[in-house]
Design a protein around this motif. Structure first.
Motif, PDB file in Angstrom:
ATOM      1  N   THR A 300     -10.041  17.827   7.235  1.00 56.36           N
ATOM      2  CA  THR A 300     -11.265  17.725   8.025  1.00 56.36           C
ATOM      3  C   THR A 300     -11.137  18.653   9.216  1.00 56.36           C
ATOM      4  N   ASP A 301     -12.269  19.114   9.740  1.00 54.62           N
ATOM      5  CA  ASP A 301     -12.266  20.073  10.846  1.00 54.62           C
ATOM      6  C   ASP A 301     -12.485  19.417  12.217  1.00 54.62           C
ATOM      7  N   ILE A 302     -12.659  18.103  12.268  1.00 48.36           N
ATOM      8  CA  ILE A 302     -13.127  17.480  13.520  1.00 48.36           C
ATOM      9  C   ILE A 302     -12.056  16.665  14.236  1.00 48.36           C
ATOM     10  N   ALA A 303     -10.768  16.993  14.006  1.00 48.85           N
ATOM     11  CA  ALA A 303      -9.713  16.176  14.618  1.00 48.85           C
ATOM     12  C   ALA A 303      -8.762  16.973  15.505  1.00 48.85           C
ATOM     13  N   PRO A 304      -9.265  17.867  16.377  1.00 45.09           N
ATOM     14  CA  PRO A 304      -8.333  18.548  17.279  1.00 45.09           C
ATOM     15  C   PRO A 304      -7.565  17.524  18.115  1.00 45.09           C
ATOM     16  N   GLY A 305      -6.281  17.742  18.251  1.00 40.41           N
ATOM     17  CA  GLY A 305      -5.424  16.771  18.917  1.00 40.41           C
ATOM     18  C   GLY A 305      -4.735  15.840  17.936  1.00 40.41           C
ATOM     19  N   TYR A 306      -5.255  15.797  16.710  1.00 37.64           N
ATOM     20  CA  TYR A 306      -4.686  14.947  15.657  1.00 37.64           C
ATOM     21  C   TYR A 306      -4.469  15.724  14.358  1.00 37.64           C
ATOM     22  N   ASP A 307      -4.411  17.038  14.442  1.00 34.44           N
ATOM     23  CA  ASP A 307      -4.343  17.817  13.215  1.00 34.44           C
ATOM     24  C   ASP A 307      -2.995  17.716  12.501  1.00 34.44           C
ATOM     25  N   HIS A 308      -1.989  17.126  13.152  1.00 33.89           N
ATOM     26  CA  HIS A 308      -0.766  16.816  12.404  1.00 33.89           C
ATOM     27  C   HIS A 308      -1.052  15.739  11.353  1.00 33.89           C
ATOM     28  N   GLU A 333      -2.472  22.136  17.324  1.00 33.15           N
ATOM     29  CA  GLU A 333      -3.135  23.138  16.481  1.00 33.15           C
ATOM     30  C   GLU A 333      -4.589  23.318  16.901  1.00 33.15           C
ATOM     31  N   HIS A 334      -5.026  24.572  16.982  1.00 33.68           N
ATOM     32  CA  HIS A 334      -6.384  24.969  17.391  1.00 33.68           C
ATOM     33  C   HIS A 334      -6.618  24.829  18.899  1.00 33.68           C
ATOM     34  N   LEU A 335      -5.618  24.365  19.658  1.00 31.97           N
ATOM     35  CA  LEU A 335      -5.841  24.073  21.078  1.00 31.97           C
ATOM     36  C   LEU A 335      -4.931  24.856  22.017  1.00 31.97           C
ATOM     37  N   CYS A 336      -3.642  24.914  21.722  1.00 34.30           N
ATOM     38  CA  CYS A 336      -2.699  25.572  22.619  1.00 34.30           C
ATOM     39  C   CYS A 336      -1.352  25.731  21.931  1.00 34.30           C
TER      40      CYS A 336
END
Length: 436
Positions: A300-308, A333-336
């Motif tokens: 899913t694409d909507i879980a930045p901060g939880y992409d592990h 991932e996708h953040l920093c």
């Protein structure tokens, strides 16, 4: 006297190498079976002849699912001590591979020290290093320059390199016609795409592929054929660009095998759960069974901060379907750039996914630790439970955060613990909850 150059050369000659023996012992299999699969191209042992600290690992069919940890210096954060702490975290939790994705300054010193220390196989993406190593703008880099950087990595002892050789003019044409939502999300792929568009030339790694293979063969560097056109969001998955590139990677696989070079194939990316198994089957078919190395897939694409977590879900499905190697994804991932704590979270999530898949595949010994954990839980032996946990420190910290009055239970159920109750009854004891 050594009469072979690469693990593939040895396998084709029927020679069992020390690395094959090591892998066979770790996998609880015969060295002969490992040799046969290397000769068939369905297993690789990335083991540069100059990586003397390596504890060899096999990747491919019938072997445990391996995991990779990404780290490295970036332009915004270039703290070498922190990156080595991340490497130590990878060693502690038994990651089988580390990829140095450094893209800032003179990275060769950091990479050399990493190779000297690492029992895990080390991979790189040489094109990341090209600008800093050569001190040239992208437009001024020549095909010979790109190959020179690959050779420098091989000489240092890198075990596998990601090379985006499949994004040739044909694949680019398919990509342009598709009009994707996220376009190209591969850093290495985007650099080569930009170089090709600015110069009007063919991908240098595709055009001079035989020269590249000669370098890799000399040091026994495994080529990990990168997926420059991997999907970066769900809406781009399994599109024409991705599949066109995969077809090209299949042809490049055979050319590498003919030159005695071991091959892995890299895969998506972002992908809905119901597409994952089909993509694994497609890679195995189009790339002749070569080991499959996947980034996620993120489901899913909507879980930045939880992409592990999104990655672990996809990784478990992919590995159970036949993928061989999982690239971890961290919460950052996708953040920093991830910190050390993020790296640990990513490793543990990926390790869980790989282990779950190995159980599903019925690999020898895969369920042994789970059975030992079940027995420890049956007897309420907390020390043994911690011993068999993937992360013993975290498990013990949770247990001791709210300690139970009776160590034969936990603070969740106390005396009403189902295991305690059943054990007492089966032992002929009376169960009482109210103190007189």
């Amino acid at each position: 006297m050594i009469s072979y150059r690469t693990q593939r050369d040895a396998a084709l000659a029927g020679i069992i190498t020390p690395q094959m023996e090591t892998v066979a012992q770790k996998e609880k299999q015969s060295a002969e079976s490992v040799l046969m699969r290397i000769a068939a191209g369905i297993v690789v042992i990335p083991a540069n002849v100059r990586h003397t600290s390596l504890s060899a690992e096999g990747v491919g069919q019938g072997l445990r699912t391996k995991i990779n940890v990404n780290l490295g210096i970036s332009g915004d954060v270039h703290n070498y001590d922190t990156e080595f702490k991340k490497a130590e975290m990878a060693f502690k939790y038994r990651a089988e591979a580390i990829m140095d994705l450094s893209n800032y300054g003179k990275t060769n010193i950091f990479r050399q020290q990493l190779i000297e220390r690492s029992p895990a196989m080390v991979g790189t993406v040489p094109v990341y290093d090209a600008v800093g190593y050569l001190e040239k703008d992208l437009l001024k880099i020549t095909p010979e320059d790109f190959l020179r950087v690959v050779k420098s990595h091989a000489e240092q002892g890198v075990d596998f390199v990601t090379i985006h050789a499949g994004i040739n003019r044909k694949a680019v044409s398919s990509f342009k016609e598709q009009k994707r939502t996220m376009n190209i999300v591969s850093r290495g792929g985007s650099l080569l795409f930009a170089w090709m568009e600015m110069t009007g030339r063919e991908n240098p790694f595709y055009e001079y592929y035989d020269d590249l293979l000669s370098i890799l063969h000399e040091y026994d560097v495994t080529i990990s054929l990168g997926d420059a056109l991997r999907p970066g969001c769900l809406s781009d998955s399994t599109d024409a660009g991705q599949i066109t590139e995969l077809v090209e990677l299949g042809a490049l696989t055979k050319r590498a095998w003919a030159k005695g070079v071991q091959v892995m194939i890299e895969g998506p990316g972002h992908m809905a759960m119901n597409e994952i198994a089909a993509n694994v089957l497609l890679e195995k078919r189009l790339c002749h069974g070569a080991p499959f190395y996947v980034l996620g897939p993120l489901v899913t694409d909507i879980a930045p901060g939880y992409d592990h977590i999104t990655s672990a879900i996809g990784g478990a499905i992919a590995a159970a379907a036949g993928a061989d190697f999982l690239c971890y994804v961290t919460p950052a991932e996708h953040l920093c750039l991830p910190d050390v704590a993020d790296v640990k979270e990513g490793i543990i999530a990926s390790r869980i996914a790989a282990h779950a898949a190995d159980i599903a595949k019925g690999l020898p010994g895969a369920v042994d630790e789970d059975n030992a954990m079940a027995e420890a839980r049956h007897t309420m032996d907390w020390d043994k439970m911690f011993q068999h946990a993937i992360d013993p420190e975290k498990a013990k910290a949770y247990f001791e955060r709210t300690p139970p009055a009776d160590r034969h239970t936990c603070s969740m159920c106390g005396k009403m613990c189902a295991v305690r109750t059943t054990n007492m009854i089966l032992d002929g004891k009376k169960v009482e909850f109210v103190d007189e």
